[in-house]
Design a protein around this motif. Sequence first.
Motif, PDB file in Angstrom:
ATOM      1  N   THR A 187       0.780  -1.192  -0.007  1.00 60.13           N
ATOM      2  CA  THR A 187       0.184   0.008  -0.256  1.00 60.13           C
ATOM      3  C   THR A 187       1.036   1.067   0.062  1.00 60.13           C
ATOM      4  N   PHE A 188       0.810   2.110  -0.961  1.00 56.97           N
ATOM      5  CA  PHE A 188       1.644   3.254  -1.203  1.00 56.97           C
ATOM      6  C   PHE A 188       3.064   2.934  -1.629  1.00 56.97           C
ATOM      7  N   GLY A 189       3.580   3.640  -2.355  1.00 56.28           N
ATOM      8  CA  GLY A 189       4.835   3.283  -2.714  1.00 56.28           C
ATOM      9  C   GLY A 189       5.196   3.603  -4.354  1.00 56.28           C
ATOM     10  N   THR A 190       6.316   3.514  -4.686  1.00 60.11           N
ATOM     11  CA  THR A 190       6.555   3.993  -6.056  1.00 60.11           C
ATOM     12  C   THR A 190       7.193   2.670  -7.026  1.00 60.11           C
ATOM     13  N   LEU A 191       6.409   2.532  -8.005  1.00 60.35           N
ATOM     14  CA  LEU A 191       6.907   1.362  -8.903  1.00 60.35           C
ATOM     15  C   LEU A 191       7.438   1.983 -10.146  1.00 60.35           C
ATOM     16  N   GLU A 192       8.687   1.263 -10.543  1.00 59.08           N
ATOM     17  CA  GLU A 192       9.136   1.600 -11.742  1.00 59.08           C
ATOM     18  C   GLU A 192       9.459   0.265 -12.678  1.00 59.08           C
ATOM     19  N   CYS A 193       9.225   0.608 -13.865  1.00 59.26           N
ATOM     20  CA  CYS A 193       9.578  -0.894 -14.899  1.00 59.26           C
ATOM     21  C   CYS A 193      10.243  -0.153 -16.278  1.00 59.26           C
ATOM     22  N   ARG A 194      10.994  -1.228 -16.660  1.00 58.74           N
ATOM     23  CA  ARG A 194      11.506  -0.738 -17.893  1.00 58.74           C
ATOM     24  C   ARG A 194      11.092  -1.779 -19.014  1.00 58.74           C
ATOM     25  N   MET A 195      10.383  -1.411 -19.954  1.00 53.54           N
ATOM     26  CA  MET A 195       9.566  -2.525 -20.943  1.00 53.54           C
ATOM     27  C   MET A 195       9.642  -1.852 -22.300  1.00 53.54           C
ATOM     28  N   HIS A 196       9.839  -3.304 -23.035  1.00 55.91           N
ATOM     29  CA  HIS A 196       9.728  -2.938 -24.639  1.00 55.91           C
ATOM     30  C   HIS A 196       8.182  -3.037 -25.124  1.00 55.91           C
ATOM     31  N   ILE A 197       7.705  -2.307 -25.471  1.00 53.23           N
ATOM     32  CA  ILE A 197       6.104  -2.227 -26.057  1.00 53.23           C
ATOM     33  C   ILE A 197       6.340  -2.500 -27.579  1.00 53.23           C
ATOM     34  N   PRO A 198       5.949  -3.666 -27.837  1.00 57.34           N
ATOM     35  CA  PRO A 198       5.790  -4.149 -29.278  1.00 57.34           C
ATOM     36  C   PRO A 198       4.515  -3.500 -30.203  1.00 57.34           C
ATOM     37  N   PRO A 199       4.592  -3.455 -31.503  1.00 60.41           N
ATOM     38  CA  PRO A 199       3.522  -2.955 -32.285  1.00 60.41           C
ATOM     39  C   PRO A 199       2.126  -3.411 -31.808  1.00 60.41           C
ATOM     40  N   THR A 200       1.166  -2.735 -31.642  1.00 65.43           N
ATOM     41  CA  THR A 200      -0.330  -3.325 -31.289  1.00 65.43           C
ATOM     42  C   THR A 200      -0.842  -3.770 -32.718  1.00 65.43           C
ATOM     43  N   ILE A 201      -0.972  -5.166 -32.673  1.00 60.22           N
ATOM     44  CA  ILE A 201      -1.714  -5.841 -33.705  1.00 60.22           C
ATOM     45  C   ILE A 201      -2.837  -6.778 -33.019  1.00 60.22           C
ATOM     46  N   GLY A 202      -3.770  -6.180 -32.569  1.00 61.07           N
ATOM     47  CA  GLY A 202      -4.680  -7.207 -31.786  1.00 61.07           C
ATOM     48  C   GLY A 202      -4.230  -7.695 -30.368  1.00 61.07           C
ATOM     49  N   HIS A 203      -3.146  -7.175 -30.047  1.00 64.96           N
ATOM     50  CA  HIS A 203      -2.699  -7.558 -28.444  1.00 64.96           C
ATOM     51  C   HIS A 203      -1.936  -6.504 -28.008  1.00 64.96           C
ATOM     52  N   LEU A 204      -1.830  -6.327 -26.880  1.00 61.49           N
ATOM     53  CA  LEU A 204      -1.403  -5.107 -26.062  1.00 61.49           C
ATOM     54  C   LEU A 204      -0.400  -5.562 -25.005  1.00 61.49           C
ATOM     55  N   ALA A 205       0.631  -4.509 -24.719  1.00 62.35           N
ATOM     56  CA  ALA A 205       1.491  -4.580 -23.333  1.00 62.35           C
ATOM     57  C   ALA A 205       0.906  -4.019 -22.217  1.00 62.35           C
ATOM     58  N   ALA A 206       1.019  -4.435 -21.249  1.00 61.14           N
ATOM     59  CA  ALA A 206       0.350  -3.876 -20.239  1.00 61.14           C
ATOM     60  C   ALA A 206       1.175  -4.157 -18.719  1.00 61.14           C
ATOM     61  N   ALA A 207       1.243  -3.249 -17.874  1.00 63.32           N
ATOM     62  CA  ALA A 207       1.655  -3.103 -16.463  1.00 63.32           C
ATOM     63  C   ALA A 207       0.756  -2.140 -15.615  1.00 63.32           C
ATOM     64  N   TRP A 208       0.283  -3.148 -14.404  1.00 63.56           N
ATOM     65  CA  TRP A 208      -0.836  -2.708 -13.764  1.00 63.56           C
ATOM     66  C   TRP A 208      -0.801  -3.388 -12.432  1.00 63.56           C
ATOM     67  N   ASP A 265      -8.052  13.255  -6.977  1.00 69.77           N
ATOM     68  CA  ASP A 265      -9.285  13.160  -6.499  1.00 69.77           C
ATOM     69  C   ASP A 265      -9.207  11.875  -5.384  1.00 69.77           C
ATOM     70  N   ALA A 266      -9.480  12.279  -4.321  1.00 69.09           N
ATOM     71  CA  ALA A 266      -9.628  11.176  -3.036  1.00 69.09           C
ATOM     72  C   ALA A 266     -10.284  10.237  -3.452  1.00 69.09           C
ATOM     73  N   ASN A 267     -11.143  10.234  -4.087  1.00 70.82           N
ATOM     74  CA  ASN A 267     -12.084   8.899  -4.599  1.00 70.82           C
ATOM     75  C   ASN A 267     -11.644   8.094  -5.750  1.00 70.82           C
ATOM     76  N   LEU A 268     -10.489   8.606  -6.169  1.00 65.44           N
ATOM     77  CA  LEU A 268      -9.854   7.660  -7.294  1.00 65.44           C
ATOM     78  C   LEU A 268      -8.563   6.901  -6.780  1.00 65.44           C
ATOM     79  N   ILE A 269      -8.298   7.096  -5.571  1.00 62.52           N
ATOM     80  CA  ILE A 269      -6.760   6.753  -5.075  1.00 62.52           C
ATOM     81  C   ILE A 269      -7.126   5.458  -4.158  1.00 62.52           C
ATOM     82  N   SER A 270      -6.772   4.353  -4.464  1.00 66.84           N
ATOM     83  CA  SER A 270      -6.764   3.263  -3.589  1.00 66.84           C
ATOM     84  C   SER A 270      -6.127   3.268  -2.321  1.00 66.84           C
ATOM     85  N   GLN A 271      -6.989   2.831  -1.301  1.00 67.14           N
ATOM     86  CA  GLN A 271      -6.264   2.704   0.025  1.00 67.14           C
ATOM     87  C   GLN A 271      -5.933   1.434   0.470  1.00 67.14           C
TER      88      GLN A 271
END
Length: 254
Positions: free
Chosen positions: A99-120, A209-215
């Motif tokens: 809960t709360f913190g900083t995430l960083e990632c380094r990614m290669h995002i390939p061309p989008t052809i009916g599929h997508l890269a996601a970090a979540w 917006d406080a209502n948009l921030i997960s606790q």
Amino acid sequence: MSLVDPNTPKDARPLGLPDSDNLKLVFSDEFTTAELDTTKWTARDQDRGKGNSGLEWWYKSSNVRKATGNNALAIDVGKISDTVYSGGRIDSQGKFDFTFGTLECRMHIPPTIGHLAAAWLQSAVGLPEGPNVTARTGSEIDIIESFSTENQYAVTLHWGGYGQYHKQSSVTVAAPNLHNTWYHTLGLSWQSDKMLFTFDGNIIRTITDANLISQVREFPIFSNEVISFAQGDIRKAPLDASCTVYVDYVRIWQ
């Protein structure tokens, strides 16, 4: 047991975020081991359903591998049959959340052809449902969903479940050279009263917006998704290494 990769540089700090000198690294993976570190991650096998085109898609653990000759994680896409396609996903559910913190990632995002890269991030307690639920009780936090064939991607919050009470807040952000520069650095500074999303060290979305921030506690996910809202036609994708998502590292500080 420490969940910090000993190969993470001791002086590593998140790119482009202020006031990071006092942050402590609590989780990292540089993906230098021969196999996926299963003390941190699970590779999923999951039926993801069907889209409007009638195509079905899956997460398959066989699509998750160590990149040959490269210190990176690779997540491929593939074809199971003429109407069934597969992507891949790793997550730390049940192994690490925060809960709360900083995430960083380094990614290669390939061309989008009916599929997508996601970090979540996904709420460790799920997404409570109801007409008056806010993101404070848990949300899906999409740091990137590369839905577009253009140099842009979505930064999105989902809450209230995925049924009748589902709500979302989404912004499409510009991402110069998203698909034709090999690696990009993506980040999220998640505080109790503010969320900052970054692309290559630049803040591209701010939420206060406080209502948009997960606790509540959330866990990280990386995926290569075959999904209906990704632009392009997966049936026309080469389904080779040019479609692969590569994750160079993930680091989380608190």
